[in-house]
Design an enzyme around this catalytic site. Structure first.
Site, PDB file in Angstrom:
ATOM      1  N   CYS A  89       2.949 -55.757 -14.951  1.00 44.48           N
ATOM      2  CA  CYS A  89       1.966 -56.768 -14.573  1.00 44.48           C
ATOM      3  C   CYS A  89       2.469 -58.119 -15.082  1.00 44.48           C
ATOM      4  O   CYS A  89       3.646 -58.251 -15.426  1.00 44.48           O
ATOM      5  CB  CYS A  89       0.571 -56.431 -15.106  1.00 44.48           C
ATOM      6  SG  CYS A  89       0.503 -56.199 -16.904  1.00 44.48           S
ATOM      7  N   THR A  90       1.628 -59.109 -15.161  1.00 43.50           N
ATOM      8  CA  THR A  90       2.076 -60.466 -15.507  1.00 43.50           C
ATOM      9  C   THR A  90       2.572 -60.572 -16.940  1.00 43.50           C
ATOM     10  O   THR A  90       3.695 -60.997 -17.197  1.00 43.50           O
ATOM     11  CB  THR A  90       0.936 -61.484 -15.280  1.00 43.50           C
ATOM     12  OG1 THR A  90       0.420 -61.337 -13.963  1.00 43.50           O
ATOM     13  CG2 THR A  90       1.454 -62.910 -15.474  1.00 43.50           C
TER      14      THR A  90
END
Length: 343
Positions: A199-200
């Site tokens: 994810c980020t």
């Protein structure tokens, strides 16, 4: 004592320009047991206001999730303050790859039930039984393994402009939407495949990995520090970059470039483009991808209807925004039927 932001974004922007100081954009999270989130929130606001920290921070009984910017000259003082808090001592800080002095224009620290809206009942499984954290080099090896299933734990508008090659990118609007969909789709491979997630910055995978282990997945891995840390390690260690396009970020920059490719299209004309904007009509504020030509032609709006509304006097626009029904339309991300080339 002031415990909330009193300046408008425009006033803060003017102060940033006047100060002329380079600011560092960064993010971090930490799961921990916070006895009194409100007291902790106020403590952070008082100390960070003195350091001119700006950003969006969520505090809950389960920890903290922070995206912020700090003047470069104050970074060491900021880090010293973090280290003075027991559960934040030595916490990993994800420094943005591309800096922007105006990435945040206000300091907002909010107390929430959770630091991540995941829709899960944490009491039903062991949230500390997480997947294996891997660095960029190990991640690169894992995703080339034919026995690996690579899953993007972000939302559709994030993965549309950038993702790792061969990744599964769920067509979802929120993190909570993705959890059960992914589990159902990958159910046949709970024991014979390696589930690798990213994810980020890592926080979504932190919770998802524990959830999927609880659901019976035997081999669960997550990219340590997310895309942000991956990009730093790739550059520092001269590794092959397997990320395509841009990394969507939740501040005024909206994205930072990781790969050289443009993998998405303008939602209005279909030409290659990966620039997210918000519709200029504040009653819409739709997040979508728009090229420069369409921005000029459509006056920074997503539809002809919004162009018409945006041309109205301010008071008339304000009247149109009144009411819960209208407010519910705001902040939808790329789902408008007016967008011919939406994903």
């Amino acid at each position: 004592m002031q415990l909330y932001n009193k300046l408008s974004a425009k006033e803060r922007e003017a102060l940033i320009e006047e100060a002329g100081l380079e600011r560092l954009t960064l993010s971090f999270y930490q799961y921990a047991h916070v006895g009194n989130p409100q007291i902790f929130r106020d403590h952070l606001f008082i100390h960070w206001s003195e350091l001119d920290v700006l950003g969006r921070i969520y505090v809950a009984r389960e920890g903290i999730n922070a995206q912020l910017s700090v003047p470069a000259p104050n970074f060491n003082k900021f880090k010293t303050h973090l280290d003075s808090i027991t559960f934040l001592e030595g916490v990993r800080l994800n420094i943005a790859r591309e800096q922007d002095d105006k990435s945040f224009l206000k300091l907002k620290i909010k107390v929430r039930d959770k630091i991540l809206a995941d829709g899960l009942n944490d009491e039903t499984f062991d949230v500390t039984n997480k997947g294996v954290h891997v660095d960029a080099a190990t991640f690169n090896e894992l995703i080339e393994d034919p026995n690996t299933i690579l899953v993007d734990m972000r939302n559709h508008y994030e993965s549309e402009i950038g993702h790792f090659k061969n990744a599964i990118t769920p067509d979802v609007d929120t993190f909570r939407d993705s959890l059960d969909i992914i589990e159902e789709d990958l159910k046949p491979h709970k024991e014979d495949k390696k589930l690798v997630m990213y994810c980020t910055g890592g926080i979504r995978c932190e919770k998802a990995s524990a959830y999927y282990k609880h659901k019976g997945f035997k081999n669960v891995y997550q990219l340590e520090g997310g895309i942000i840390e991956y990009a730093r390690q790739v550059e520092e260690c001269k590794l092959e970059n397997k990320f395509l396009g841009k990394n969507f970020v939740f501040d005024h920059r909206r994205a930072e470039k990781i790969g050289e490719e443009v993998i998405s299209n303008c939602h209005q004309c279909g030409k290659p483009c990966d620039t997210h904007v918000n519709c200029a009509n504040e009653a819409c504020h739709l997040l979508f991808i728009q090229c420069e030509e369409c921005a000029q032609k459509m006056e920074n709006c997503c539809s002809d209807e919004c162009v018409t509304i945006n041309r109205l006097p301010y008071e008339e626009q304000k009247a149109l925004r009144r009411g819960k029904q209208n407010s519910n339309k705001i902040f939808k991300k790329g789902r408008s039927e007016a967008l011919i080339y939406k994903k």
